[in-house]
Design an enzyme around this catalytic site. Structure first.
Site, PDB file in Angstrom:
ATOM      1  N   HIS A  69       3.930  -4.270  -2.373  1.00 41.59           N
ATOM      2  CA  HIS A  69       4.208  -2.979  -1.526  1.00 41.59           C
ATOM      3  C   HIS A  69       3.988  -2.306  -2.165  1.00 41.59           C
ATOM      4  O   HIS A  69       3.783  -1.384  -1.667  1.00 41.59           O
ATOM      5  CB  HIS A  69       5.230  -3.527  -0.487  1.00 41.59           C
ATOM      6  CG  HIS A  69       5.487  -2.311   0.285  1.00 41.59           C
ATOM      7  ND1 HIS A  69       5.024  -2.169   1.863  1.00 41.59           N
ATOM      8  CD2 HIS A  69       6.222  -1.092   0.176  1.00 41.59           C
ATOM      9  CE1 HIS A  69       5.711  -1.479   2.817  1.00 41.59           C
ATOM     10  NE2 HIS A  69       5.405  -0.294   1.795  1.00 41.59           N
ATOM     11  N   GLU A  70       4.697  -1.753  -2.678  1.00 38.87           N
ATOM     12  CA  GLU A  70       5.363  -0.246  -4.318  1.00 38.87           C
ATOM     13  C   GLU A  70       4.232  -0.313  -4.405  1.00 38.87           C
ATOM     14  O   GLU A  70       3.104   0.667  -4.286  1.00 38.87           O
ATOM     15  CB  GLU A  70       5.913  -0.336  -4.521  1.00 38.87           C
ATOM     16  CG  GLU A  70       7.843  -0.306  -3.886  1.00 38.87           C
ATOM     17  CD  GLU A  70       7.677   0.759  -2.591  1.00 38.87           C
ATOM     18  OE1 GLU A  70       7.484   1.733  -2.591  1.00 38.87           O
ATOM     19  OE2 GLU A  70       8.313   0.139  -1.801  1.00 38.87           O
TER      20      GLU A  70
ATOM     21  N   HIS B  12       1.016   1.476  -2.592  1.00 41.18           N
ATOM     22  CA  HIS B  12       1.247   3.156  -2.652  1.00 41.18           C
ATOM     23  C   HIS B  12       0.633   3.934  -3.760  1.00 41.18           C
ATOM     24  O   HIS B  12       0.113   4.658  -3.924  1.00 41.18           O
ATOM     25  CB  HIS B  12       2.892   3.355  -1.999  1.00 41.18           C
ATOM     26  CG  HIS B  12       3.713   2.774  -0.344  1.00 41.18           C
ATOM     27  ND1 HIS B  12       2.668   3.343   0.777  1.00 41.18           N
ATOM     28  CD2 HIS B  12       4.287   2.252  -0.547  1.00 41.18           C
ATOM     29  CE1 HIS B  12       3.805   2.635   1.375  1.00 41.18           C
ATOM     30  NE2 HIS B  12       4.644   2.051   0.692  1.00 41.18           N
TER      31      HIS B  12
END
Length: 260
Positions: A19-20, A23
């Site tokens: 997820h990170e 980003h």
């Protein structure tokens, strides 16, 4: 208990990192300076710096974050092109959406792997006949393997249940194998009112059979696995939004439906 917790923590950590990283990767591609990439919160176990980004591993692994330059509206800004808030709305939207978007991709890849390597599937084998329902009187026996419902082949108990539930009148034809012989049994449908997952009343057809509990790993080809994984992710997405809608309109209890 400890082993289960370790598996849970490993899976959660993978989800967080993916997820990170979504980003992080899109922010870098848009020219935003990423100051920190952290797995976990709290005291730092280890840290190292590569380029302009400091990477951290922290003690509390139930989360993580990416810290980008100029992402807080109330923080001092240098008004430089490498700050998050200096980017266009489209770029900022892409950066914010990249995390959950990549989790979707991860889920899809995981389902492809499951279908390729072996999906545990409850087999369409009758394990119990329920009294006062028509299956027993129609000649269905425990141990019968159902191969088709109304002429449509079935490979799992879920498929049998789905097709029987759709019939709300008349009879249903079951093709079964028994002692190496193939039989066709005509079973009257008994209609009952049931509540679905979202609290809605609906009529379903029942015949009074329960599964044996036999499970086999069902493997699929590569192309078929791609399609099945896509269908699975889509159906779970639809189910999630239907559940949220049911909560919003009061058909589902918030307290009973929402978990961490």
């Amino acid at each position: 208990m400890i082993a289960t917790f370790c598996v849970f923590l490993t899976v959660l950590s993978i989800l967080i990192v993916v997820h990170e990283w979504g980003h992080f990767a899109v922010a870098r591609a848009c020219g935003v300076r990423v100051e920190q990439f952290s797995l976990g919160f709290g005291p730092v176990i280890a840290r190292w710096k590569r380029g302009e980004t400091e990477y951290r591993l922290c003690w509390i692994l139930f989360g993580g974050y990416v810290k980008m330059a100029g992402e807080q509206p109330d923080a001092p800004r240098a008004n430089q092109p490498w700050e998050f808030l200096s980017k266009s709305v489209g770029q900022r939207l892409a950066i914010v959406s990249a995390g959950p978007g990549l989790n979707y991709v991860l889920a899809w890849v995981a389902f492809v792997a499951v279908f390729l390597l072996g999906n545990p599937t409850l087999q369409p084998v009758v394990g119990e006949l329920v009294d006062k329902f028509p299956a027993k009187a129609a000649g269905v026996r425990t141990g019968d393997r159902i191969t088709a419902v109304d002429g449509a082949p079935v490979g799992s108990w879920d498929e049998v249940t789905e097709r029987v539930h759709r019939r709300t009148d008349g009879t249903v034809a079951l093709d079964v194998t028994r002692d190496r012989a193939t039989l066709r049994l005509t079973v009257p449908i008994q209609v009952r009112d049931r509540r679905d997952l979202f609290g809605r009343h609906r009529q379903v057809g029942l015949i009074g059979i329960a599964p044996s509990g036999e499970v086999r790993e069902q493997r699929y080809g590569f192309v078929e696995s791609l399609g099945l994984a896509t269908e699975k992710v889509w159906s779970l997405t639809v189910l999630t939004f239907e559940a949220l809608g049911a909560i919003l309109f009061g058909r589902l209890s918030v307290q009973e439906s929402l978990t961490g």
